[in-house]
Enzyme design. Structure first.
Site, PDB file in Angstrom:
ATOM      1  N   ASP A 190       0.834  -1.209   0.000  1.00  0.00           N
ATOM      2  CA  ASP A 190       0.000   0.000   0.000  1.00  0.00           C
ATOM      3  C   ASP A 190       0.866   1.255   0.000  1.00  0.00           C
ATOM      4  O   ASP A 190       1.220   1.781   1.077  1.00  0.00           O
ATOM      5  CB  ASP A 190      -0.900   0.010   1.239  1.00  0.00           C
ATOM      6  CG  ASP A 190      -1.807   1.226   1.257  1.00  0.00           C
ATOM      7  OD1 ASP A 190      -2.297   1.575   2.347  1.00  0.00           O
ATOM      8  OD2 ASP A 190      -2.027   1.831   0.184  1.00  0.00           O
ATOM      9  N   GLU A 205      -2.329  10.512  -0.583  1.00  0.00           N
ATOM     10  CA  GLU A 205      -3.604   9.773  -0.640  1.00  0.00           C
ATOM     11  C   GLU A 205      -4.019   9.385   0.758  1.00  0.00           C
ATOM     12  O   GLU A 205      -5.199   9.412   1.108  1.00  0.00           O
ATOM     13  CB  GLU A 205      -3.435   8.521  -1.514  1.00  0.00           C
ATOM     14  CG  GLU A 205      -4.723   7.750  -1.774  1.00  0.00           C
ATOM     15  CD  GLU A 205      -5.047   6.701  -0.707  1.00  0.00           C
ATOM     16  OE1 GLU A 205      -4.160   6.431   0.124  1.00  0.00           O
ATOM     17  OE2 GLU A 205      -6.164   6.175  -0.713  1.00  0.00           O
ATOM     18  N   HIS A 241      -1.249  -0.839   6.606  1.00  0.00           N
ATOM     19  CA  HIS A 241      -0.914   0.363   7.391  1.00  0.00           C
ATOM     20  C   HIS A 241      -0.042   0.037   8.594  1.00  0.00           C
ATOM     21  O   HIS A 241      -0.091   0.731   9.622  1.00  0.00           O
ATOM     22  CB  HIS A 241      -2.179   1.107   7.818  1.00  0.00           C
ATOM     23  CG  HIS A 241      -2.822   1.868   6.701  1.00  0.00           C
ATOM     24  ND1 HIS A 241      -3.877   2.737   6.860  1.00  0.00           N
ATOM     25  CD2 HIS A 241      -2.535   1.895   5.374  1.00  0.00           C
ATOM     26  CE1 HIS A 241      -4.232   3.255   5.691  1.00  0.00           C
ATOM     27  NE2 HIS A 241      -3.431   2.749   4.765  1.00  0.00           N
TER      28      HIS A 241
END
Ligand code: DTR
Ligand code: CA
Ligand code: ZN
Ligand code: ZN
Length: 433
Positions: free
Chosen positions: A132, A166, A281
């Site tokens: 990510d 983002e 994350h």
């Protein structure tokens, strides 16, 4: 009917002629739409390794406002510049820090029909963000490089983007769209988003937004025999939302984040009934947090969609145009040229136009050697040198001529700018790969 041999021959000839006149021209004259090349997953993984190194060298992350993000932008930009893309860095401010979007245009194609692909390049602060979203960023980078090296000539214009911030709320992509004039927004025929496409326990999700884009992806995976599901949690969750909000057709791919894979999905895709990405994350979102098969399949699906939606053709490898006539070079005199007429090459010249030069001349330092494009643009191949006493210029230069229309008269221009040594042009060759 009893026909003489002559009458039969004339009848056959008449049918054949009618066929030709009716357009029974062999299909070979019409170039079929080019098929996308395989995207080497090893190349994509190398980009991920480089992004990992960048994070490791910059406090462990590539987050907005941190040195690791700036280094990531510079890394991607350098590769695109070297490949012949026209790159632009767009600055913005968010949460008191400067953010950056990287936009890369491939020269050529219809500027009124833009096929765009994007991925956010920033990570969260807690880790390197390899899935990510190094995964999406690396996959579209390698697809862009494949466009450059393949000689693909898209009918529509190709644009690639790497978004900043983002993770702070689609800040970079929203800034881009909000600052794009309405006339330019209208030219974007589709925006493809890739955010997390290599999850370690992957699902294969296709955004259910624009039906044409959705079908393009679903057909590709159907061809692989890989079942897909509609991405349900995506709305508003990544950068495609910035484009969808202003009416631009969007689509994309996703392999899952912190949600748990159901038992039915395990039956469908394998893996375990746990999170699609347990390192979402987190600091463990490293290069070890990637499923290579998912990364490979999605990278190839991206290339398939880019080639399909931009409906271009690929020049046959190595179209060669050569002039072998000798041209005498006046000693310390006017420039002379050797020219070739390029025909049958679609679109622009490639970023790696091979310019073969064969000049017989003592003390070659006297010579200035240029390539002159059909529109008169001059590309210097060799400057004057008062110290280069070697003889002859017999080499191949690689010129980024992607800003030039390929067809037309190209010239090799040579001028001797010092007295005593003399020579001639022996040959000039252009190879369009
Ligand atoms: N918001 C993305 C991850 C994410 C979560 N759900 C979806 C659906 C479609 C694309 C992306 C995502 C992020 O954390 O960057
Ligand atoms: Ca591949
Ligand atoms: Zn995220
Ligand atoms: Zn993301």
């Amino acid at each position: 009917m009893n026909l003489s041999a002559r009458q039969r021959a004339l009848a056959v000839a008449g049918v054949a002629l009618a066929g030709l006149l009716a357009g029974a021209v062999p299909a070979a004259t019409a170039q079929a739409a080019a098929a996308a090349p395989d995207i080497p997953v090893a190349n994509v993984k190398q980009h991920l390794a480089d992004l990992q190194s960048i994070a490791s060298a910059n406090g462990g992350n590539r987050a907005h406002g941190r040195p690791g993000y700036q280094a990531s932008i510079n890394f991607v930009k350098a590769k695109l510049d070297a490949a012949g893309f026209t790159t632009t860095i767009q600055q913005f401010t968010s949460s008191g820090a400067t953010g950056y979007n990287l936009i890369a245009d491939w020269p050529g194609g219809d500027a009124n029909q833009v096929v765009m692909a994007g991925s956010h390049l920033d990570s969260v602060t807690s880790g390197p963000g390899i899935n990510d979203n190094g995964s999406g960023s690396a996959a579209i980078l390698e697809t862009a490089l494949a466009v450059a090296r393949s000689g693909y000539q898209p009918t529509k214009h190709l644009r690639f983007a790497w978004w900043g911030a983002e993770e702070l709320g689609l800040v970079g992509s929203r800034y881009y769209v909000n600052n794009l004039p309405a006339t330019d927004r209208a030219k974007i025929s589709g925006y493809l988003n890739f955010d997390m496409i290599g999850s370690p326990n992957p699902g294969y999700f296709v955004y259910d937004d624009d039906p044409t884009i959705e079908k393009t992806f679903k057909d590709y995976f159907a061809g692989l025999g890989v079942p897909t599901e509609i991405e349900t949690e995506g709305d508003g969750r990544s950068d495609h939302a910035s484009f969808k909000n202003v009416g631009i057709p969007v689509g994309g791919l996703f392999t899952g984040a912190s949600r748990t894979k159901t038992s039915a999905q395990v039956q469908k895709w394998g893996g375990t009934a746990t999170a699609f990405d347990r390192c979402y994350h987190s600091s463990c979102d490293t290069t070890a947090n990637i499923n290579d098969t998912a990364l490979d399949r999605n990278s190839d699906a991206i290339a398939h969609a880019i080639w399909t939606l931009s409906s271009g053709t690929t020049n046959p490898p190595g179209k060669v145009f050569e002039n072998t006539s000798d041209v005498s070079i006046p000693d310390n005199g006017a420039a002379v040229t050797s020219s070739v007429s390029v025909t049958g090459v679609t679109g622009n010249a490639p970023s790696n136009l091979a310019v073969g030069v064969d000049i017989i001349h003592t003390w070659r330092g006297d010579l200035v050697v240029d390539l002159v494009a059909p529109d008169g643009t001059v590309y210097n191949l060799k400057p004057f040198s008062s110290s280069d006493s070697a003889d002859n210029v017999q080499t191949t230069y690689t010129v980024n001529a992607s800003a030039e229309v390929a067809n037309g008269t190209w010239s090799l221009r040579v001028q001797d700018r010092a007295t005593y040594d003399t020579g001639y042009i022996n040959g000039f060759k252009l190879t369009f790969s």
